[in-house]
Write a protein that holds these residues in place. Structure first.
Motif, PDB file in Angstrom:
ATOM      1  N   SER A  17       0.807  -1.231   0.000  1.00  0.00           N
ATOM      2  CA  SER A  17       0.000   0.000   0.000  1.00  0.00           C
ATOM      3  C   SER A  17       0.836   1.276   0.000  1.00  0.00           C
ATOM      4  CB  SER A  17      -0.905   0.001   1.237  1.00  0.00           C
ATOM      5  OG  SER A  17      -0.124  -0.191   2.406  1.00  0.00           O
ATOM      6  N   SER A  18       2.154   1.169   0.197  1.00  0.00           N
ATOM      7  CA  SER A  18       2.934   2.389   0.453  1.00  0.00           C
ATOM      8  C   SER A  18       3.243   3.200  -0.793  1.00  0.00           C
ATOM      9  CB  SER A  18       4.249   2.022   1.166  1.00  0.00           C
ATOM     10  OG  SER A  18       5.020   1.158   0.358  1.00  0.00           O
ATOM     11  N   ILE A  21       0.712   1.265  -7.461  1.00  0.00           N
ATOM     12  CA  ILE A  21      -0.649   0.764  -7.707  1.00  0.00           C
ATOM     13  C   ILE A  21      -1.400   0.570  -6.389  1.00  0.00           C
ATOM     14  CG2 ILE A  21      -1.978  -1.180  -8.642  1.00  0.00           C
ATOM     15  CD1 ILE A  21       0.389  -1.605 -10.664  1.00  0.00           C
ATOM     16  N   GLY A  22      -0.726   0.000  -5.396  1.00  0.00           N
ATOM     17  CA  GLY A  22      -1.391  -0.274  -4.121  1.00  0.00           C
ATOM     18  C   GLY A  22      -1.858   0.998  -3.430  1.00  0.00           C
ATOM     19  N   ARG A  41       5.922  -2.428   4.248  1.00  0.00           N
ATOM     20  CA  ARG A  41       7.000  -2.255   5.219  1.00  0.00           C
ATOM     21  C   ARG A  41       7.197  -0.784   5.550  1.00  0.00           C
ATOM     22  NH1 ARG A  41      11.163  -5.372   1.584  1.00  0.00           N
ATOM     23  NH2 ARG A  41      10.053  -3.909   0.214  1.00  0.00           N
ATOM     24  N   THR A  56       3.805  -4.295   7.790  1.00  0.00           N
ATOM     25  CA  THR A  56       3.871  -5.732   7.544  1.00  0.00           C
ATOM     26  C   THR A  56       4.885  -6.024   6.445  1.00  0.00           C
ATOM     27  OG1 THR A  56       1.461  -5.808   7.909  1.00  0.00           O
ATOM     28  CG2 THR A  56       2.473  -7.784   6.978  1.00  0.00           C
ATOM     29  N   VAL A  58       5.487  -8.784   3.979  1.00  0.00           N
ATOM     30  CA  VAL A  58       4.712  -9.952   3.526  1.00  0.00           C
ATOM     31  C   VAL A  58       5.600 -11.172   3.267  1.00  0.00           C
ATOM     32  CG1 VAL A  58       2.807  -8.559   2.608  1.00  0.00           C
ATOM     33  CG2 VAL A  58       4.676  -9.299   1.060  1.00  0.00           C
ATOM     34  N   ALA A  85       1.349  -6.505  -3.338  1.00  0.00           N
ATOM     35  CA  ALA A  85       2.770  -6.303  -3.004  1.00  0.00           C
ATOM     36  C   ALA A  85       3.644  -7.089  -3.976  1.00  0.00           C
ATOM     37  CB  ALA A  85       3.051  -6.760  -1.570  1.00  0.00           C
ATOM     38  N   PHE A  87       7.640  -6.941  -6.505  1.00  0.00           N
ATOM     39  CA  PHE A  87       8.745  -6.219  -7.134  1.00  0.00           C
ATOM     40  C   PHE A  87       9.331  -7.105  -8.223  1.00  0.00           C
ATOM     41  CE2 PHE A  87      12.643  -8.332  -5.655  1.00  0.00           C
ATOM     42  CZ  PHE A  87      12.130  -9.161  -4.660  1.00  0.00           C
ATOM     43  N   SER A 136       0.612  -9.578 -14.058  1.00  0.00           N
ATOM     44  CA  SER A 136       1.365  -8.727 -14.989  1.00  0.00           C
ATOM     45  C   SER A 136       1.258  -9.344 -16.380  1.00  0.00           C
ATOM     46  CB  SER A 136       2.841  -8.687 -14.569  1.00  0.00           C
ATOM     47  OG  SER A 136       3.635  -8.082 -15.579  1.00  0.00           O
ATOM     48  N   LYS A 153       4.832 -14.328 -11.851  1.00  0.00           N
ATOM     49  CA  LYS A 153       3.560 -13.792 -12.364  1.00  0.00           C
ATOM     50  C   LYS A 153       2.771 -14.844 -13.152  1.00  0.00           C
ATOM     51  CE  LYS A 153       3.843  -9.712 -10.492  1.00  0.00           C
ATOM     52  NZ  LYS A 153       2.880  -9.260  -9.464  1.00  0.00           N
ATOM     53  N   SER A 181       3.098  -1.957 -18.528  1.00  0.00           N
ATOM     54  CA  SER A 181       3.916  -1.024 -17.734  1.00  0.00           C
ATOM     55  C   SER A 181       3.086   0.091 -17.099  1.00  0.00           C
ATOM     56  CB  SER A 181       4.988  -0.394 -18.626  1.00  0.00           C
ATOM     57  OG  SER A 181       5.783  -1.411 -19.164  1.00  0.00           O
ATOM     58  N   THR A 184       5.447   3.686 -11.899  1.00  0.00           N
ATOM     59  CA  THR A 184       5.580   3.579 -10.433  1.00  0.00           C
ATOM     60  C   THR A 184       7.063   3.424 -10.084  1.00  0.00           C
ATOM     61  OG1 THR A 184       5.572   1.172 -10.320  1.00  0.00           O
ATOM     62  CG2 THR A 184       3.406   2.237 -10.327  1.00  0.00           C
ATOM     63  N   PHE A 186       8.374   0.843  -9.287  1.00  0.00           N
ATOM     64  CA  PHE A 186       8.783  -0.500  -9.711  1.00  0.00           C
ATOM     65  C   PHE A 186      10.056  -0.453 -10.562  1.00  0.00           C
ATOM     66  CE2 PHE A 186       8.686  -3.981 -12.806  1.00  0.00           C
ATOM     67  CZ  PHE A 186       8.364  -5.081 -12.042  1.00  0.00           C
TER      68      PHE A 186
END
Ligand SMILES: NC(=O)c1ccc[n+]([C@@H]2O[C@H](COP(=O)([O-])OP(=O)(O)OC[C@H]3O[C@@H](n4cnc5c(N)ncnc54)[C@H](OP(=O)(O)O)[C@@H]3O)[C@@H](O)[C@H]2O)c1
Length: 227
Positions: A17-18, A21-22, A41, A56, A58, A85, A87, A136, A153, A181, A184, A186
């Motif tokens: 969420s930080s 997209i989240g 985190r 958290t 994950v 979440a 990467f 993805s 993915k 794409s 973000t 990412f």
């Protein structure tokens, strides 16, 4: 009569969420009236009475259990889980360290399983709920350097399809959203830069629109690319 998932008053958990997209999904759900818990985190930069960040990692099963323990201690069920979440890194296969491979699979795949198993019992009991997994386009076709990311993915697509079949008879919808794409953080560490991007708010809009489809409609997979 057609019924939609009315997000006002519903309880949602969004992992990752930080940022990106989240973060956009959290904001979009709050604007629809949902009560949202964000798991990441680093702190999630949202100040709202219907939002709470639960720190958290994950990759750590016990932290996931504690986070859902908090949420399910306050609410009868989680109505919506967004497993977001994740990467990526893009490297020649022989140069990937096993520890990094495991970190990626733990984050992008195993965390979705661990979060899903926390919410399914109460969703089954109430015969309602929705799980959205963020996959993805890299889960649809492999490419050079993508062995770890694509494996995670592709796997999340297989996981989604399986639990979609398993849970639909309990009135629970499972969707896998496969974006191309998106602009973000990412790409800060991914080791590649695409030419075209979508915006995270646009992907969040798509996710919310899937959630708001009539209850009788199950959008099991959506792939979306920049034009
Ligand atoms: N951007 C794209 O082009 C694109 C395209 C297709 C799919 N996706 C997918 O979209 C999802 C979100 O990525 P994004 O593009 O929004 O990237 P992002 O801005 O880097 O966001 C990634 C999020 O995942 C969280 N995260 C990573 N590891 C975590 C961990 N161990 N524990 C808890 N949270 C963790 C991060 O939070 P913390 O670091 O604070 O923990 C962050 O909130 C990922 O699954 C990614 O694979 C992205």
């Amino acid at each position: 009569m057609e019924r939609n998932m009315e997000l006002a008053g519903k309880v949602a958990v969004v992992t990752g969420s930080s940022s990106g997209i989240g973060l956009s999904v959290c904001s979009a759900l709050i604007s629809k009236g949902a009560r949202v818990y964000g798991l990441s985190r680093s702190a999630t930069p949202i100040e709202h009475e219907r939002f709470e960040w639960i720190r958290t990692d994950v990759m750590v099963e016990m932290e996931i259990e504690q986070a859902f323990g908090t949420v399910l201690g306050r609410h009868e069920q989680v109505d919506l889980l967004v497993n977001n979440a994740g990467f990526g890194f893009f490297m020649d296969v022989e140069t990937i360290e096993p520890v990094d491979w495991r970190r990626l699979i733990d984050t992008n795949l195993t965390a979705a399983f661990l979060c899903t198993r926390q919410v399914v019992p109460s969703m089954k009991a109430r015969r309602s709920g929705m799980i959205v997994n963020v996959g993805s386009v890299a889960g649809k076709r492999g490419f050079k350097g993508g062995s770890a990311y694509c494996a995670s993915k592709f796997a999340i697509n297989g996981f989604s399809e399986s639990i979609m079949e398993e849970l639909r008879e309990y009135g629970i919808r499972v969707s896998c959203v496969n974006p191309g794409s998106v602009m973000t953080g990412f790409f800060d560490h991914a080791g590649l830069q695409p030419k075209k991007y979508m915006q995270p708010d646009e992907v969040a809009r798509l996710i919310v629109s899937l959630v708001e489809l009539p209850d009788g409609m199950l959008p099991d997979q959506v792939t979306v690319r920049p034009l």
